[in-house]
Design a protein around this motif. Structure first.
Motif, PDB file in Angstrom:
ATOM      1  N   PHE A  30      -1.483 -24.184 -17.845  1.00 15.05           N
ATOM      2  CA  PHE A  30      -2.791 -23.627 -17.489  1.00 15.05           C
ATOM      3  C   PHE A  30      -2.662 -22.115 -17.246  1.00 15.05           C
ATOM      4  CE2 PHE A  30      -6.358 -22.984 -14.527  1.00 15.05           C
ATOM      5  CZ  PHE A  30      -7.363 -23.644 -15.215  1.00 15.05           C
ATOM      6  N   ILE A  67      -3.014 -11.329 -11.313  1.00 11.25           N
ATOM      7  CA  ILE A  67      -4.376 -11.779 -11.032  1.00 11.25           C
ATOM      8  C   ILE A  67      -4.543 -13.256 -11.382  1.00 11.25           C
ATOM      9  CG2 ILE A  67      -6.808 -11.348 -11.517  1.00 11.25           C
ATOM     10  CD1 ILE A  67      -5.434  -9.002 -10.208  1.00 11.25           C
ATOM     11  N   VAL A  68      -4.035 -13.654 -12.558  1.00 11.48           N
ATOM     12  CA  VAL A  68      -4.167 -15.054 -12.964  1.00 11.48           C
ATOM     13  C   VAL A  68      -3.498 -15.968 -11.948  1.00 11.48           C
ATOM     14  CG1 VAL A  68      -3.430 -16.776 -14.662  1.00 11.48           C
ATOM     15  CG2 VAL A  68      -4.366 -14.593 -15.424  1.00 11.48           C
ATOM     16  N   LEU A 115      -2.606 -15.346  -8.822  1.00 11.63           N
ATOM     17  CA  LEU A 115      -3.298 -15.319  -7.524  1.00 11.63           C
ATOM     18  C   LEU A 115      -4.482 -16.280  -7.565  1.00 11.63           C
ATOM     19  CD1 LEU A 115      -3.719 -11.648  -6.239  1.00 11.63           C
ATOM     20  CD2 LEU A 115      -2.854 -13.578  -4.940  1.00 11.63           C
ATOM     21  N   GLY A 116      -5.203 -16.252  -8.686  1.00 16.82           N
ATOM     22  CA  GLY A 116      -6.354 -17.139  -8.846  1.00 16.82           C
ATOM     23  C   GLY A 116      -5.937 -18.593  -8.853  1.00 16.82           C
ATOM     24  N   THR A 117      -4.904 -18.917  -9.660  1.00 16.28           N
ATOM     25  CA  THR A 117      -4.507 -20.325  -9.743  1.00 16.28           C
ATOM     26  C   THR A 117      -3.841 -20.779  -8.448  1.00 16.28           C
ATOM     27  OG1 THR A 117      -2.470 -19.717 -10.893  1.00 16.28           O
ATOM     28  CG2 THR A 117      -4.316 -20.425 -12.248  1.00 16.28           C
ATOM     29  N   LEU A 118      -3.224 -19.868  -7.715  1.00 17.70           N
ATOM     30  CA  LEU A 118      -2.665 -20.238  -6.400  1.00 17.70           C
ATOM     31  C   LEU A 118      -3.747 -20.892  -5.552  1.00 17.70           C
ATOM     32  CD1 LEU A 118      -0.417 -20.022  -4.139  1.00 17.70           C
ATOM     33  CD2 LEU A 118      -1.376 -17.813  -3.587  1.00 17.70           C
ATOM     34  N   SER A 119      -4.910 -20.241  -5.439  1.00 22.60           N
ATOM     35  CA  SER A 119      -5.945 -20.857  -4.604  1.00 22.60           C
ATOM     36  C   SER A 119      -6.686 -21.967  -5.346  1.00 22.60           C
ATOM     37  CB  SER A 119      -6.910 -19.822  -4.043  1.00 22.60           C
ATOM     38  OG  SER A 119      -7.325 -18.953  -5.021  1.00 22.60           O
ATOM     39  N   LEU A 120      -6.760 -21.858  -6.669  1.00 21.78           N
ATOM     40  CA  LEU A 120      -7.398 -22.922  -7.450  1.00 21.78           C
ATOM     41  C   LEU A 120      -6.633 -24.242  -7.302  1.00 21.78           C
ATOM     42  CD1 LEU A 120      -9.600 -23.567  -9.568  1.00 21.78           C
ATOM     43  CD2 LEU A 120      -7.981 -22.910 -11.321  1.00 21.78           C
ATOM     44  N   ARG A 169      -4.304 -25.072  -5.083  1.00 17.72           N
ATOM     45  CA  ARG A 169      -4.232 -25.518  -3.693  1.00 17.72           C
ATOM     46  C   ARG A 169      -5.566 -26.112  -3.251  1.00 17.72           C
ATOM     47  NH1 ARG A 169      -2.275 -24.635   1.727  1.00 17.72           N
ATOM     48  NH2 ARG A 169      -4.023 -23.859   2.922  1.00 17.72           N
ATOM     49  N   GLY A 170      -6.655 -25.422  -3.609  1.00 16.55           N
ATOM     50  CA  GLY A 170      -7.988 -25.907  -3.246  1.00 16.55           C
ATOM     51  C   GLY A 170      -8.270 -27.252  -3.895  1.00 16.55           C
TER      52      GLY A 170
END
Lengths: 318, 329
Positions: free
Chosen positions: B108, B122-123, B125-130, B132-133
């Motif tokens: 992904f 940036i990608v 960082l985004g998927t880190l919270s995506l 985890r969330g």
């Protein structure tokens, strides 16, 4: 409709769309005065951190130490206040401690600037390291628990209103306007953006790039300290690990606001619009009973989606 | 005989580790013992696997901060899946499933980075919270302490155990062998295959790599899938070793891991990095995290020390490069 083709134009549409959508999904509560006021109190603290990250990004760098700096400044200010405040409202000590906090932020930012400009460290690593150090110092000062027992006057900046407008919102508006002016209308701003667009060309143009970087990171540190003071005032305490989720959020907002993470392009109005969109989304989802975790997921998805749209759009035009 | 280059990060980190151990031994004679060593090795397993993955990404000129979320996702999803669907399956099944989930999440990341060319920070960082969330929203938030039997069996699988002369118990888990295998495999890929050369090449100069005919997109895709797979494996191993699967675990570790890799000499600008340096960096970070108190520094100073080490580890080579550049100019 040429303004629709700019990242800021698209953002304005997104901000309005999110606002309307959330108002429609929560017909009674979203537009209530309580919700609007609470939103106005909530976002300035991370919005100011986002301004700091955006300014660093304009140079092609990044500041990952903003939350660490904010907490260190707040912890030092709170410790001073808790130690020296008597039984009175303590306006004098609050002003003095706040001034110390701003100096702490300035020095922390200058140190970042020295690492990046003089020693040539990559900004990500320099600020990653100093972020740990500043958070660590805050931890050493407090030993872990929150600093409590602030004088009543300390609550002013985070909780009061001036002419019915929340003070944090006024602080943010002034800072956003000031930085917008600084970046778009002054020689310093032009140099910052030039350096971000092409550091080598900036050096060949006889620009003192070291000085520009020093000033940029000092500005980031000072902004972080202001955010730290607002957080402290709203929480009526200071702690080494307050607002740890704000770092991602601040980077997210800066990128969402159309600031190019490689440097050279970015407008403060974009950052402001991005902040508003995030806050509308956050509050709306909150009213609908969506958990923090789902919100985190949506933020992540949003960051990637906006990046994708901006990249694809800029590819088509070029 | 080759002379030692004292300014290399590997040498520097090795020196700091030696100094740290000497100090620790001076204040606590029991420090230099087999239990300390096996503790260090055990604590290096998960961090070490993460670091190997993070290093491969750094060498390719990218940065990945999402691997802890990938690991937590793979770990918890696998535990839940095993518990609800196949409670009697052995640990190899759990490991394969977790690795596969990790690889999928890595893919992904890879799609956005390789295919669309978005910035790696940036990608991820985004998927880190995506990731985890999504994990905490859709799969669950409660920790599972009653692990499926396969994972419990794994936790008891010791390579060696015993008591030293002072009567202190020590043991070494077979999980350490996984780290060794992963290091050898990664060494082989990086140093003995065209794929490895391609990874160094795109980290050094992407445009040159493209012009000599390297398929940059496919190489990047491989990197992020590989890192995801490693993260998935590290995640399931973490849960098995800790005997608990906590979905809120692991995230937050990513900066320490990147710190270890950077300390070991990998450059953020890409093209530079060795496995020796990475492992030394991991050893140093684990030492600081676990044994700071032994050298007389209270543990609240831990993040200050790690931060200072990062600045030192990146600052020295960066400053040398800057000076060399100024001399040349």
């Amino acid at each position: 409709m040429s303004w629709l083709k700019t990242p800021e134009g698209r953002l304005a549409v997104i901000a309005v769309a999110v606002f309307v959508l959330m108002a429609a999904l929560n017909p009674d509560r979203f537009l209530s005065p309580q919700n609007l006021t609470s939103m106005a109190f909530q976002f300035p603290e991370f919005a100011i951190l986002a301004l700091a990250v955006a300014v660093a990004m304009l140079t092609g760098g990044i500041d990952l130490s903003v939350v660490g700096t904010a907490n260190l400044a707040a912890v030092i200010a709170a410790t001073i206040m808790a130690t020296f405040a008597g039984d009175g409202a303590g306006i004098g000590i609050v002003v003095a401690a706040s001034a110390v906090a701003l100096v702490v932020g300035l020095v922390a930012g200058l140190f970042n600037g020295v690492l990046v400009a003089t020693f040539g460290l990559p900004p990500i690593l320099a600020t990653l390291g100093t972020g740990l150090i500043y958070t660590g110092f805050a931890l050493v000062i407090t030993g872990g628990p929150a600093v409590l027992g602030l004088p009543p006057a300390a609550a002013w900046i985070g909780n009061s209103t001036i002419l019915g407008i929340p003070t944090p919102l006024i602080v943010f508006a002034l800072l956003a306007a000031g930085i917008g002016w600084l970046m778009m209308r002054t020689a310093f701003g032009l140099k910052t953006r030039m350096f971000g667009a092409n550091p080598l060309a900036a050096r060949y143009a006889a620009m003192d790039t070291g000085r520009v970087l020093l000033k940029v990171y000092a500005l980031c540190g000072t902004l972080s300290a202001i955010a730290g003071l607002i957080v402290m005032s709203r929480a009526n305490s200071a702690k080494a690990d307050y607002g740890s989720s704000y770092l991602l959020l601040a980077v997210l907002i800066a990128v969402l606001g159309g600031v190019n993470p490689y440097g050279g392009y970015g407008r403060i109005i974009g950052v402001v619009l991005a902040v508003l969109s995030m806050q509308f989304l956050s509050s709306g989802l909150n009213l609908m009973g969506v958990t923090n975790f789902a919100r985190e997921m949506i933020w992540g998805a949003l960051l990637i989606a906006v990046m994708l749209i901006n990249t694809l759009a800029s590819r088509r035009t070029s | 005989m080759k002379s030692i280059n004292w300014t290399r990060n590997e040498v520097l980190v090795f020196g700091v580790i030696l100094a740290f151990c000497a100090l620790a031994a001076a204040s606590d004679p029991n420090f230099l013992s087999i239990p300390t060593l096996t503790d260090l090795m055990r604590n290096s397993i998960v961090l070490g696997i993460f670091a190997v993955g993070a290093m491969v990404v750094l060498v390719s000129g990218g940065i990945d901060v999402s691997f802890t979320a990938v690991a937590a996702f793979a770990m918890y999803a696998t535990t839940v899946l095993l518990r609800d669907v196949a409670p009697d399956m052995g640990w190899p099944v759990a490991f394969v499933v977790a690795t596969a989930i990790g690889a999928t999440l890595g893919a992904f990341n890879g799609i956005f980075i390789a295919l669309f060319g978005l910035p790696t920070l940036i990608v991820t960082l985004g998927t880190l919270s995506l990731f985890r969330g999504a994990l905490l929203t859709f799969i669950g938030t409660a920790q599972i302490s009653n692990l499926p039997s396969g994972m419990r069996d794994f936790s008891r699988w010791m390579m060696l155990r015993g008591t030293d002369a002072d009567g202190n118990f020590y043991s070494l888990h077979w999980a350490f062998a996984f780290l060794v295998v992963i290091v050898i495999l990664t060494w082989f890929i990086l140093n003995r295959t065209m794929l490895g050369r391609a990874i160094y090449a795109i980290g050094g100069a992407p445009e040159s790599a493209r012009r000599i005919g390297i398929n940059v997109k496919r190489t990047q895709m491989f990197i992020y899938v590989y890192v995801g797979a490693l993260a998935g494996l590290a995640g399931i191993m973490h849960a098995s070793l800790a005997r608990i699967s906590n979905p809120q675990d692991l995230v937050g570790l990513e900066l320490s891991v990147i710190a270890a890799v950077v300390l070991g000499g990998a450059r953020l600008t890409g093209g530079v990095g060795t496995l020796t340096g990475t492992l030394l960096g991991v050893a140093l970070i684990v030492l600081v995290r676990n044994s700071l108190i032994v050298v007389g520094v209270p543990s609240v100073w831990q993040s200050v020390v790690i931060g200072a080490l990062i600045l030192l580890g990146t600052g020295l080579p960066a400053y040398q490069a800057l000076r060399a550049q100024r001399r040349a100019a």
